[in-house]
Design a protein around this motif. Sequence first.
Motif, PDB file in Angstrom:
ATOM      1  N   SER A  79      -5.714  15.586 -14.900  1.00  0.00           N
ATOM      2  CA  SER A  79      -4.620  15.677 -16.278  1.00  0.00           C
ATOM      3  C   SER A  79      -3.233  15.990 -15.770  1.00  0.00           C
ATOM      4  O   SER A  79      -2.315  15.348 -16.367  1.00  0.00           O
ATOM      5  N   GLY A  80      -3.063  16.499 -14.692  1.00  0.00           N
ATOM      6  CA  GLY A  80      -1.769  16.908 -14.270  1.00  0.00           C
ATOM      7  C   GLY A  80      -1.102  15.912 -13.438  1.00  0.00           C
ATOM      8  O   GLY A  80       0.049  15.981 -12.994  1.00  0.00           O
ATOM      9  N   PHE A  81      -1.905  14.943 -13.009  1.00  0.00           N
ATOM     10  CA  PHE A  81      -1.359  13.886 -12.100  1.00  0.00           C
ATOM     11  C   PHE A  81      -0.981  12.517 -13.083  1.00  0.00           C
ATOM     12  O   PHE A  81      -1.424  11.833 -13.514  1.00  0.00           O
ATOM     13  N   ARG A  86       3.701  13.941 -10.106  1.00  0.00           N
ATOM     14  CA  ARG A  86       2.822  13.554  -8.999  1.00  0.00           C
ATOM     15  C   ARG A  86       2.934  14.393  -7.808  1.00  0.00           C
ATOM     16  O   ARG A  86       1.765  14.538  -6.863  1.00  0.00           O
ATOM     17  N   LEU A  87       3.955  14.523  -7.360  1.00  0.00           N
ATOM     18  CA  LEU A  87       4.602  15.213  -6.223  1.00  0.00           C
ATOM     19  C   LEU A  87       3.953  16.669  -6.154  1.00  0.00           C
ATOM     20  O   LEU A  87       3.482  17.091  -5.365  1.00  0.00           O
ATOM     21  N   LEU A 172      -3.887   9.788  -3.508  1.00  0.00           N
ATOM     22  CA  LEU A 172      -4.076   8.321  -3.480  1.00  0.00           C
ATOM     23  C   LEU A 172      -5.145   7.869  -4.439  1.00  0.00           C
ATOM     24  O   LEU A 172      -5.127   6.745  -5.060  1.00  0.00           O
ATOM     25  N   ILE A 173      -6.161   8.579  -4.489  1.00  0.00           N
ATOM     26  CA  ILE A 173      -7.553   8.165  -5.354  1.00  0.00           C
ATOM     27  C   ILE A 173      -6.833   8.249  -6.715  1.00  0.00           C
ATOM     28  O   ILE A 173      -7.280   7.425  -7.665  1.00  0.00           O
ATOM     29  N   LEU A 174      -6.363   9.478  -7.262  1.00  0.00           N
ATOM     30  CA  LEU A 174      -5.953   9.592  -8.520  1.00  0.00           C
ATOM     31  C   LEU A 174      -4.766   8.386  -8.831  1.00  0.00           C
ATOM     32  O   LEU A 174      -4.720   8.039 -10.128  1.00  0.00           O
ATOM     33  N   LEU A 175      -3.837   8.121  -7.868  1.00  0.00           N
ATOM     34  CA  LEU A 175      -2.888   6.779  -8.150  1.00  0.00           C
ATOM     35  C   LEU A 175      -3.503   5.593  -8.460  1.00  0.00           C
ATOM     36  O   LEU A 175      -3.230   4.845  -9.232  1.00  0.00           O
TER      37      LEU A 175
END
Length: 409
Positions: A79-81, A86-87, A172-175
């Motif tokens: 949820s926070g990504f 993101r950073l 990377l997975i979340l992106l």
Amino acid sequence: MAGMPTKAIGAQRTSISVAASKRDTRLDVIRGLALITIFINHVPGQIFEYITTKNFGFSDAAEAFVLISGIAVGLAYGSGFKAGKRLEMAIKAAKRAFTLYLAHMITTFVTLALFICGAWLFHRPGLLVEINILAVLMNLKEGIPALLLLGHQIGYNNILPMYGALMLMVPLILLLNEKSALLALAVSGMVWLLAGIYQIAPQNMLFEGDWFLNPFSWQFLFTIGIVSMMHVKRGGTLPRHPLLFALALGYVVLSFIWVTAHLWDLGNYLAALGLPAVLTGFDKTFLSLPRLLHVLALAYLVINIPAVSQAFRRPADHPLTILGRHSLNIFVAGTILAMVGQVLLYITNRDQVIGPIFVLVGIAAQFAYAYHLEYRREQEKTPPLAGGAIPVPVRISRGVDAYGQGKRK
């Protein structure tokens, strides 16, 4: 909370307790069971080892642990990504990876000390040739840097490096998942397949070979956990179909028969098909397809059989829930206890009475440690009351990080 009316405080506590009671504890319970199983398997040569899950199917507690960890990461980081954060989330994942590295260093050097002291105190130099220790002792100049750089991993001390590497992949997975869940799974699956076909893995430094648990392979299972949880959090549901249920159940039964009847020679017929070993073998390093499908089939059955699913849904104060909630601390303690057990069984020539007794005592010690950690957690989070009143411990609903350590929402 100074100056807050007593009724308001009571109402706040009630809402907090209700929120906590609605928390799905299945992840903690299954993770607690996985921790116990890993501990038992890490003390080989005693009778309890023969009744753990690895003896009844293609996968074992390690696969379950990684899948659950992926689900937990989806809960804690998903949820926070988002844009603007993101950073921050990437740094948070990197910090968790560093914490896992420090935990690995603790278990590694404590293991070295235990085996060296055991060899010296009990005049059993054979301990020094166990679990990849000798390669370090014969060449300390290269051995110590290899340990620090994860280029050499002592036996039974190889889960945390893999998991730390997976945590570095989280951004990377979340992106990719933000773009498309199918894209994330496709890229992850392709990396898994190529790593298995071409044997791509981090290399050892003191002798030829790869990491025992290859993160490029295990990231696929981890990604499946993350993507599945993110899909559910967005309001989606996991597919439910009688055919899928029948296939999952049939595969679990086939795996049970295969393992218990020792039908491993049948694997030669699969190999004869000319397919890559990652698709037909049972290799743990590269997480071969039969192992991957087995843990996914088990997870599907747990979700879709109400009685089984409910059996894992325990109260927040259940011993297994508490054990799983403090999983990183318990894993470290369990690993150190397992290494003590290995030394003890070695110097007693694998005594079949001492071994099981040690395992039972070790499990009890881990539960006691978990309760101690839970008590400390409750003390730290209890809010002060107005007028110096004695606070009553309450359970506050929290998010879950990669190892189940709570974070305030």
